[in-house]
Design an enzyme around this catalytic site. Structure first.
Site, PDB file in Angstrom:
ATOM      1  N   ASP A  12       0.819  -0.838   0.271  1.00  0.00           N
ATOM      2  CA  ASP A  12      -0.165  -0.753   0.120  1.00  0.00           C
ATOM      3  C   ASP A  12       1.107   1.309   0.218  1.00  0.00           C
ATOM      4  O   ASP A  12       1.981   0.973  -0.112  1.00  0.00           O
ATOM      5  CB  ASP A  12      -1.233  -0.401   0.817  1.00  0.00           C
ATOM      6  CG  ASP A  12      -1.521   1.390   1.458  1.00  0.00           C
ATOM      7  OD1 ASP A  12      -2.095   1.589   0.442  1.00  0.00           O
ATOM      8  OD2 ASP A  12      -1.792   1.617   2.310  1.00  0.00           O
ATOM      9  N   LEU A  13       0.334   2.750  -0.099  1.00  0.00           N
ATOM     10  CA  LEU A  13       0.973   4.236  -0.296  1.00  0.00           C
ATOM     11  C   LEU A  13       0.837   4.600   1.078  1.00  0.00           C
ATOM     12  O   LEU A  13       1.766   4.344   2.130  1.00  0.00           O
ATOM     13  CB  LEU A  13       0.876   4.233  -1.278  1.00  0.00           C
ATOM     14  CG  LEU A  13       0.947   4.529  -3.180  1.00  0.00           C
ATOM     15  CD1 LEU A  13       0.706   5.625  -3.972  1.00  0.00           C
ATOM     16  CD2 LEU A  13       3.114   4.896  -3.109  1.00  0.00           C
ATOM     17  N   LYS A 194      -8.568  -4.368  -3.674  1.00  0.00           N
ATOM     18  CA  LYS A 194      -7.319  -4.401  -3.942  1.00  0.00           C
ATOM     19  C   LYS A 194      -6.729  -6.167  -4.465  1.00  0.00           C
ATOM     20  O   LYS A 194      -6.325  -5.858  -5.501  1.00  0.00           O
ATOM     21  CB  LYS A 194      -6.733  -3.945  -2.866  1.00  0.00           C
ATOM     22  CG  LYS A 194      -6.120  -2.628  -2.984  1.00  0.00           C
ATOM     23  CD  LYS A 194      -5.489  -2.093  -1.592  1.00  0.00           C
ATOM     24  CE  LYS A 194      -5.609  -0.410  -1.870  1.00  0.00           C
ATOM     25  NZ  LYS A 194      -4.476  -0.260  -0.780  1.00  0.00           N
ATOM     26  N   ASP A 217      -2.393  -0.810   6.127  1.00  0.00           N
ATOM     27  CA  ASP A 217      -2.173  -0.556   6.877  1.00  0.00           C
ATOM     28  C   ASP A 217      -4.515  -0.173   7.572  1.00  0.00           C
ATOM     29  O   ASP A 217      -3.777   0.720   8.358  1.00  0.00           O
ATOM     30  CB  ASP A 217      -1.292   1.088   7.546  1.00  0.00           C
ATOM     31  CG  ASP A 217      -2.227   1.819   6.742  1.00  0.00           C
ATOM     32  OD1 ASP A 217      -2.589   3.278   7.528  1.00  0.00           O
ATOM     33  OD2 ASP A 217      -2.565   1.939   5.667  1.00  0.00           O
TER      34      ASP A 217
END
Length: 276
Positions: A12-13, A194, A217
């Site tokens: 993830d970013l 996702k 997260d």
């Protein structure tokens, strides 16, 4: 420990790969460059729009697969769009016609702009470069409801839960939804996740989930964290998510380069030992 057959790194970013300045640190770039040179498949999967995420992942300095809008878009390493799905426009119109209090910031993710009912400085802080521009609109006057996702934000997580229940009560089977952050509620087409988008990439590259490790997260990471051989939850993840995914290992925070440190300790250091 990471299994020896791991060949895919998924991250993830926001809250995961990005630091407090919403950037990828030089150390993290170095670690991922080494993994790329060791021929690991790198996938970044984010809730961000691709115009917003693309400049960030370009700072890595090598081509990767990019999953955006929680799985509604997939871009290949050469930046070619290889998958796209939008929400049903009539469903979007119906949600925006609901009596949603003005205290919520409502955002419509469109292809080239994000339309919003109010200016929100906190949302703009996430954009280090304004490639995906906001457009202030009155939703009562909007006529084009073609959209990738609907995004709501509020300082109160409880208020967002109330809004989620209000929308799902009226439209229980039309949307998928997730909290990307405690103060960010997102609705997409029911097929979007996702993990679904990542599966498409793995099949294209002849890999499987048991060969992948993932980092996240947020609640929008839940599917991919559970699907991969090893799912790593960031130390800064909400306690409610840590409790729900208590079977997953928790690593250090995004502020501490948690992803890069874990990959160094569990993959790169092992490669170095094998080379000796």
């Amino acid at each position: 420990m990471i299994k020896e057959n791991i060949k895919v790194i998924i991250s993830d970013l926001d809250g995961t790969l990005l630091n407090k300045d919403h950037r990828i640190s030089d150390y993290t770039k170095q670690v991922f460059k080494e993994l790329y040179e060791q021929e690991y498949l790198i996938i970044v999967a984010t809730g961000r729009h691709h115009l917003d995420a693309m400049p960030i992942i370009e700072t890595l300095g090598f081509p990767i697969y990019l999953v955006t809008s929680n799985g509604a878009r997939i871009h290949a390493p050469n930046k070619e769009l290889i998958f796209a799905t939008n929400m049903d426009s009539e469903a979007v119109k119906s949600v925006l016609a609901m009596d949603i209090p003005a205290e919520y910031t409502t955002v419509l993710f469109k292809e080239n702009v994000w339309q919003t009912n109010k200016h929100n400085d906190k949302l703009l802080e996430f954009q280090t470069e304004l490639n995906y521009v906001p457009e202030l609109v009155n939703y009562k006057e909007v006529t084009d409801f073609d959209a990738i996702k609907i995004f709501f934000t509020h300082e109160s997580h409880g208020k967002l839960i109330e809004l989620r229940e209000m929308i799902l009560e009226k439209y229980p089977d039309i949307f998928s939804h997730a909290f990307s952050l405690p103060h960010c509620l997102e609705f997409m087409d029911k097929s979007v996740d996702k993990s679904v988008a990542i599966k498409r990439i793995l099949e294209k590259e002849n890999y499987q989930f048991h060969q992948a490790v993932s980092f996240g997260d947020g609640y929008n990471d839940e599917g991919m964290l559970n699907a991969t051989s090893k799912g790593l939850l960031m130390g800064n993840a909400p306690d409610s998510l840590k409790n729900k995914l208590a079977h997953l290992e928790v690593i250090s925070t995004n502020y501490e380069d948690g992803v890069a440190n874990y990959l160094t300790d569990n993959i790169l250091n092992n490669i170095s030992l094998e080379a000796k």
